[in-house]
Structure formats: structure tokens, C-alpha cells
Design a protein around this motif. Structure first.
Motif, PDB file in Angstrom:
ATOM      1  N   LEU A 235     -16.661 -20.344 -49.399  1.00 51.30           N
ATOM      2  CA  LEU A 235     -16.231 -19.474 -50.494  1.00 51.30           C
ATOM      3  C   LEU A 235     -15.234 -20.147 -51.429  1.00 51.30           C
ATOM      4  O   LEU A 235     -15.201 -19.860 -52.628  1.00 51.30           O
ATOM      5  CB  LEU A 235     -15.622 -18.189 -49.906  1.00 51.30           C
ATOM      6  N   ARG A 236     -14.404 -21.043 -50.918  1.00 52.25           N
ATOM      7  CA  ARG A 236     -13.357 -21.664 -51.735  1.00 52.25           C
ATOM      8  C   ARG A 236     -13.862 -22.867 -52.540  1.00 52.25           C
ATOM      9  O   ARG A 236     -13.095 -23.452 -53.313  1.00 52.25           O
ATOM     10  CB  ARG A 236     -12.191 -22.109 -50.840  1.00 52.25           C
ATOM     11  N   GLU A 237     -15.145 -23.252 -52.365  1.00 49.45           N
ATOM     12  CA  GLU A 237     -15.671 -24.402 -53.096  1.00 49.45           C
ATOM     13  C   GLU A 237     -15.973 -24.000 -54.542  1.00 49.45           C
ATOM     14  O   GLU A 237     -16.762 -23.093 -54.786  1.00 49.45           O
ATOM     15  CB  GLU A 237     -16.945 -24.918 -52.430  1.00 49.45           C
ATOM     16  N   PRO A 238     -15.347 -24.676 -55.528  1.00 51.29           N
ATOM     17  CA  PRO A 238     -15.514 -24.267 -56.934  1.00 51.29           C
ATOM     18  C   PRO A 238     -16.965 -24.287 -57.420  1.00 51.29           C
ATOM     19  O   PRO A 238     -17.378 -23.424 -58.170  1.00 51.29           O
ATOM     20  CB  PRO A 238     -14.675 -25.302 -57.702  1.00 51.29           C
ATOM     21  N   GLY A 239     -17.732 -25.253 -56.991  1.00 47.04           N
ATOM     22  CA  GLY A 239     -19.104 -25.378 -57.491  1.00 47.04           C
ATOM     23  C   GLY A 239     -20.161 -24.763 -56.596  1.00 47.04           C
ATOM     24  O   GLY A 239     -21.329 -25.174 -56.653  1.00 47.04           O
ATOM     25  N   LEU A 240     -19.786 -23.799 -55.766  1.00 47.11           N
ATOM     26  CA  LEU A 240     -20.734 -23.209 -54.820  1.00 47.11           C
ATOM     27  C   LEU A 240     -21.957 -22.649 -55.553  1.00 47.11           C
ATOM     28  O   LEU A 240     -21.829 -21.862 -56.494  1.00 47.11           O
ATOM     29  CB  LEU A 240     -20.059 -22.094 -54.020  1.00 47.11           C
ATOM     30  N   ALA A 241     -23.147 -23.061 -55.134  1.00 51.33           N
ATOM     31  CA  ALA A 241     -24.390 -22.648 -55.788  1.00 51.33           C
ATOM     32  C   ALA A 241     -25.342 -22.038 -54.771  1.00 51.33           C
ATOM     33  O   ALA A 241     -25.186 -22.211 -53.559  1.00 51.33           O
ATOM     34  CB  ALA A 241     -25.053 -23.846 -56.468  1.00 51.33           C
ATOM     35  N   VAL A 242     -26.340 -21.324 -55.276  1.00 50.53           N
ATOM     36  CA  VAL A 242     -27.338 -20.693 -54.412  1.00 50.53           C
ATOM     37  C   VAL A 242     -28.012 -21.729 -53.519  1.00 50.53           C
ATOM     38  O   VAL A 242     -28.244 -21.498 -52.327  1.00 50.53           O
ATOM     39  CB  VAL A 242     -28.394 -19.959 -55.262  1.00 50.53           C
ATOM     40  N   ALA A 243     -28.301 -22.899 -54.091  1.00 48.63           N
ATOM     41  CA  ALA A 243     -28.992 -23.942 -53.320  1.00 48.63           C
ATOM     42  C   ALA A 243     -28.173 -24.380 -52.107  1.00 48.63           C
ATOM     43  O   ALA A 243     -28.734 -24.699 -51.055  1.00 48.63           O
ATOM     44  CB  ALA A 243     -29.275 -25.147 -54.213  1.00 48.63           C
ATOM     45  N   ASP A 244     -26.843 -24.379 -52.239  1.00 50.55           N
ATOM     46  CA  ASP A 244     -25.979 -24.817 -51.137  1.00 50.55           C
ATOM     47  C   ASP A 244     -26.128 -23.901 -49.920  1.00 50.55           C
ATOM     48  O   ASP A 244     -26.277 -24.366 -48.788  1.00 50.55           O
ATOM     49  CB  ASP A 244     -24.511 -24.848 -51.584  1.00 50.55           C
ATOM     50  N   VAL A 245     -26.070 -22.598 -50.154  1.00 47.70           N
ATOM     51  CA  VAL A 245     -26.143 -21.673 -49.022  1.00 47.70           C
ATOM     52  C   VAL A 245     -27.583 -21.522 -48.535  1.00 47.70           C
ATOM     53  O   VAL A 245     -27.822 -21.307 -47.350  1.00 47.70           O
ATOM     54  CB  VAL A 245     -25.529 -20.305 -49.375  1.00 47.70           C
ATOM     55  N   ALA A 246     -28.557 -21.633 -49.446  1.00 46.94           N
ATOM     56  CA  ALA A 246     -29.956 -21.571 -49.023  1.00 46.94           C
ATOM     57  C   ALA A 246     -30.271 -22.704 -48.054  1.00 46.94           C
ATOM     58  O   ALA A 246     -30.901 -22.495 -47.014  1.00 46.94           O
ATOM     59  CB  ALA A 246     -30.879 -21.644 -50.239  1.00 46.94           C
ATOM     60  N   ARG A 291       4.195 -19.173 -54.550  1.00 40.80           N
ATOM     61  CA  ARG A 291       3.037 -19.943 -55.017  1.00 40.80           C
ATOM     62  C   ARG A 291       2.541 -19.367 -56.334  1.00 40.80           C
ATOM     63  O   ARG A 291       2.389 -18.152 -56.487  1.00 40.80           O
ATOM     64  CB  ARG A 291       1.931 -19.900 -53.969  1.00 40.80           C
ATOM     65  N   ALA A 292       2.279 -20.231 -57.308  1.00 35.87           N
ATOM     66  CA  ALA A 292       1.848 -19.790 -58.634  1.00 35.87           C
ATOM     67  C   ALA A 292       0.509 -19.056 -58.562  1.00 35.87           C
ATOM     68  O   ALA A 292      -0.353 -19.386 -57.739  1.00 35.87           O
ATOM     69  CB  ALA A 292       1.719 -20.997 -59.557  1.00 35.87           C
ATOM     70  N   ILE A 293       0.359 -18.063 -59.440  1.00 35.61           N
ATOM     71  CA  ILE A 293      -0.888 -17.291 -59.476  1.00 35.61           C
ATOM     72  C   ILE A 293      -2.077 -18.202 -59.761  1.00 35.61           C
ATOM     73  O   ILE A 293      -3.137 -18.075 -59.144  1.00 35.61           O
ATOM     74  CB  ILE A 293      -0.787 -16.164 -60.529  1.00 35.61           C
ATOM     75  N   GLY A 294      -1.890 -19.144 -60.686  1.00 33.26           N
ATOM     76  CA  GLY A 294      -2.971 -20.072 -61.016  1.00 33.26           C
ATOM     77  C   GLY A 294      -3.384 -20.904 -59.822  1.00 33.26           C
ATOM     78  O   GLY A 294      -4.579 -21.157 -59.607  1.00 33.26           O
ATOM     79  N   ALA A 295      -2.408 -21.330 -59.009  1.00 36.48           N
ATOM     80  CA  ALA A 295      -2.720 -22.142 -57.836  1.00 36.48           C
ATOM     81  C   ALA A 295      -3.527 -21.339 -56.825  1.00 36.48           C
ATOM     82  O   ALA A 295      -4.461 -21.860 -56.195  1.00 36.48           O
ATOM     83  CB  ALA A 295      -1.433 -22.652 -57.198  1.00 36.48           C
ATOM     84  N   ILE A 296      -3.181 -20.070 -56.662  1.00 32.80           N
ATOM     85  CA  ILE A 296      -3.932 -19.208 -55.744  1.00 32.80           C
ATOM     86  C   ILE A 296      -5.367 -19.026 -56.247  1.00 32.80           C
ATOM     87  O   ILE A 296      -6.331 -19.086 -55.478  1.00 32.80           O
ATOM     88  CB  ILE A 296      -3.228 -17.855 -55.580  1.00 32.80           C
ATOM     89  N   ALA A 297      -5.505 -18.819 -57.562  1.00 35.12           N
ATOM     90  CA  ALA A 297      -6.836 -18.664 -58.139  1.00 35.12           C
ATOM     91  C   ALA A 297      -7.677 -19.912 -57.906  1.00 35.12           C
ATOM     92  O   ALA A 297      -8.855 -19.827 -57.508  1.00 35.12           O
ATOM     93  CB  ALA A 297      -6.732 -18.364 -59.634  1.00 35.12           C
ATOM     94  N   PHE A 298      -7.082 -21.077 -58.126  1.00 34.38           N
ATOM     95  CA  PHE A 298      -7.821 -22.318 -57.921  1.00 34.38           C
ATOM     96  C   PHE A 298      -8.166 -22.516 -56.449  1.00 34.38           C
ATOM     97  O   PHE A 298      -9.234 -23.045 -56.119  1.00 34.38           O
ATOM     98  CB  PHE A 298      -7.020 -23.502 -58.451  1.00 34.38           C
ATOM     99  N   ASP A 299      -7.251 -22.094 -55.554  1.00 35.38           N
ATOM    100  CA  ASP A 299      -7.527 -22.184 -54.114  1.00 35.38           C
ATOM    101  C   ASP A 299      -8.781 -21.406 -53.740  1.00 35.38           C
ATOM    102  O   ASP A 299      -9.490 -21.767 -52.787  1.00 35.38           O
ATOM    103  CB  ASP A 299      -6.345 -21.640 -53.306  1.00 35.38           C
ATOM    104  N   TRP A 300      -9.051 -20.333 -54.471  1.00 37.27           N
ATOM    105  CA  TRP A 300     -10.200 -19.476 -54.148  1.00 37.27           C
ATOM    106  C   TRP A 300     -11.430 -19.788 -54.991  1.00 37.27           C
ATOM    107  O   TRP A 300     -12.327 -18.949 -55.134  1.00 37.27           O
ATOM    108  CB  TRP A 300      -9.800 -18.004 -54.275  1.00 37.27           C
ATOM    109  N   GLY A 301     -11.467 -20.986 -55.554  1.00 34.79           N
ATOM    110  CA  GLY A 301     -12.691 -21.445 -56.200  1.00 34.79           C
ATOM    111  C   GLY A 301     -12.825 -21.141 -57.669  1.00 34.79           C
ATOM    112  O   GLY A 301     -13.840 -21.487 -58.287  1.00 34.79           O
TER     113      GLY A 301
END
Length: 326
Positions: A235-246, A291-301
């Protein structure tokens, strides 16, 4: 093998050894088998003379092979597997004679009216016997067409799927109807009936594997659970795509979309909603107050802070900093 000299629709091919010298008939048959089924190694029972015919009918990216032949053995060796660039399952409806299928540590026998399945990616031997002229309707099933209907890592061992007490007769009748009428229906109609056949086969296989499990757990539910686990692990991977989980689950991208739509969501919305849930938990955690809000957002992809803030407000009714201020 001599191809029949007549006008044949583009989705049909046919071969017959009738016009070939007896000493060459088996060689031509072997060549046609490799064209229709992928790389296989037939072995003759007799020294000369082999009266056989093969009819290949395309069903989308699948195929039906109707074959008539004398007694003989067909093997798929490690070299045959290495020389093939695709994977499939063979779904055989026995029409005349008997066939014993040996694959791994399993042996199944098919009599007329029975249907069995086995894997092209594993070595096997087919022993066709009991009759001067044997017949089989063999469906060439693309591996992904069956695997997308089964749970991840499902082991499709050689099996007689017609034995199932609930759907076995439906497997047989659907296979027989498609074999008998493939050329009387359009290719699109054939593809639809073939899909119905594979759905029934998947039900038969999954029922065999669920001995002792709760009957209420459906095949789609089990696959959906595996899909959710695969998404949440990444879930935390920024580029997570349908192909990855498929690929992680072992199903097609199309089936990922189908399963999520069944639960009322799209892939994008499912991923974003659960990323937002994670970010909201972190924003409300006193241990992460510095922890900065932006850092948390980036942590979650999330890679765009304005997009994160907009989606956060849509989901929770306030901006991320107001949520944290609570």
C-alpha cells in the motif's frame, strides 16, 4: 500430414493421414499434433500404418482439437516443455476408447463420456488404448484463463473433473455440446460457451481442494481475500499498479478489476481510501505529532500533497491539519 484440400474457414484447420504412405503416416501425425497442441512426442504402437485425423477449431485464444487415432502413447518431456513458449491446460473429453493420464505421482483414467484435465508445464504420458480407433475432444485452455478463476497458488493436479457430484454432469454436457456444435455456432458464441465450461471446471477443481473447509467460502471470496492482502502489503508503494498485485496473486488484471467491482470499488479508489485511512491514523497518533503532514502523506504512497489534501477532505470532511488539531 496432408492438409485437407477444401475451403476451410480461417478458424478451422484439418489434417488426415489417409493420403499418406503407411510408412510415413505416423511422422505426419506427429507433425500435426505439434501444430495443434504445442510440442508433444507421440510414440506408435505398430511398426507401420497409422490412420488418424485432427481437426483444430479456434475459440478466441483457446482451441478445440477433435482427434481420431489408433492405440499409441503421447508424452510431454522436459525438452518439449522447454521448447514451448506458452502454458496451457489440456481438458479432454473422451469419446471412444480409453486413456490413462500419468502426471507426477497421479494417474487418472478416462472412459467415454468422462472429462479430465492436466497441465502442459509438467511432464506427462497419455496411454491411448482399448480400441482400434479412439477419439477425443481436447480443449486447449490458456493457463491464465483457468488460473484467473482459481485462488492464488492453486495447484492444478491431473484430475477427472467429470466426477464432481454437483457440476460434473454439466462439465460433460457443456464440453460435448461445444465439441459437437463448434462449427455450427459463431466464434463469439463458441467463446462464450467455452468460458462457461472453464467456470464449471474451476468450480469442480476448487470443490475438490476444499475438503473440510466451510462450504460458505466461495472461490471469488477466497481470491478477493488474497487480493486485499496483496494490496495492503504494498500500500505504501507510490507507483503501485494493477499489474503488480495481479502478478502477486496470480490472476489477470481484468479479474482484479472484476473482483473489486464486485465489492463496489475500483482499484484506484480502494488504494487511495486505505492510504487515507493509514494517514489519518498517523495524523491522530500523538507519537507522530512532530512529523510533517507532507512526510506522512509521502509515507503512504502519495506523491502530490495538494491531491492528498483534496482527497482527505472528501473522505473525512476536513483538511489534514484540522484532523490533526482535533
Amino acid at each position: 500430414m496432408q492438409q485437407i484440400e477444401r475451403a476451410i474457414p480461417s478458424r478451422q484447420s484439418a489434417w488426415n493421414t489417409a493420403g499418406i504412405r503407411p510408412s510415413e503416416q505416423f511422422s505426419y501425425y506427429r507433425e500435426a499434433v505439434c501444430q495443434a497442441f504445442m510440442k508433444l512426442t507421440p510414440e506408435p504402437m505398430a511398426a507401420a500404418g497409422f490412420h488418424a485425423s485432427i481437426e483444430n477449431i479456434r475459440l478466441g485464444n483457446a482451441a478445440l482439437n477433435r482427434v481420431s487415432f489408433p492405440e499409441h502413447v503421447v508424452r510431454r518431456s522436459a525438452a518439449d516443455i522447454a521448447a514451448s513458449d506458452r502454458s496451457c491446460f489440456y481438458l479432454n473429453l473422451k469419446l471412444a476408447g480409453r486413456c490413462r493420464i500419468l502426471q507426477g505421482h497421479r494417474e487418472i483414467s478416462l472412459a467415454p463420456g468422462q472429462v479430465g484435465i492436466f497441465d502442459s508445464d509438467r511432464q506427462f504420458a497419455l496411454l491411448h488404448d482399448r480400441g482400434p480407433q479412439l477419439r477425443v475432444a481436447s480443449f486447449w485452455v490458456p493457463a491464465e484463463a483457468l488460473r484467473e478463476r482459481l485462488p492464488a497458488s492453486f495447484d492444478v493436479a491431473a484430475a477427472r473433473v467429470s466426477d464432481d457430484p454437483f457440476v460434473g454432469h454439466l462439465v460433460v454436457e457443456t464440453a460435448r455440446t461445444l465439441s459437437d456444435g463448434a462449427l455450427r455456432m459463431t466464434e463469439d458464441e463458441g467463446v462464450l460457451l467455452f468460458r462457461a465450461l472453464i467456470e464449471l471446471v474451476a468450480v469442480s477443481l476448487s470443490r475438490r481442494s476444499r475438503t473440510g473447509t466451510a462450504e460458505s467460502e466461495s472461490l471469488a471470496d477466497a481470491t478477493m481475500a488474497a487480493l486485499r492482502r496483496a494490496i495492503h502489503r504494498r500500500l505504501r508503494e507510490p507507483g503501485l499498479a494493477v499489474a503488480d498485485v495481479a502478478n502477486a496473486v496470480g490472476i489477470s488484471e481484468r479479474y482484479v478489476h472484476k473482483l473489486l467491482a464486485r465489492s463496489g470499488s475500483s482499484f484506484t479508489d480502494y488504494v487511495i481510501d486505505h492510504r487515507l485511512d493509514g494517514a489519518a491514523r498517523d495524523l491522530g497518533d500523538p507519537a507522530m505529532a512532530d512529523r510533517a503532514i507532507g512526510a506522512i502523506a509521502f509515507d503512504w504512497g502519495f506523491s502530490d500533497l495538494s491531491h492528498f489534501s483534496r482527497r482527505f477532505k472528501q473522505r473525512f470532511g476536513c483538511r489534514p491539519r484540522d484532523w490533526r488539531g482535533r
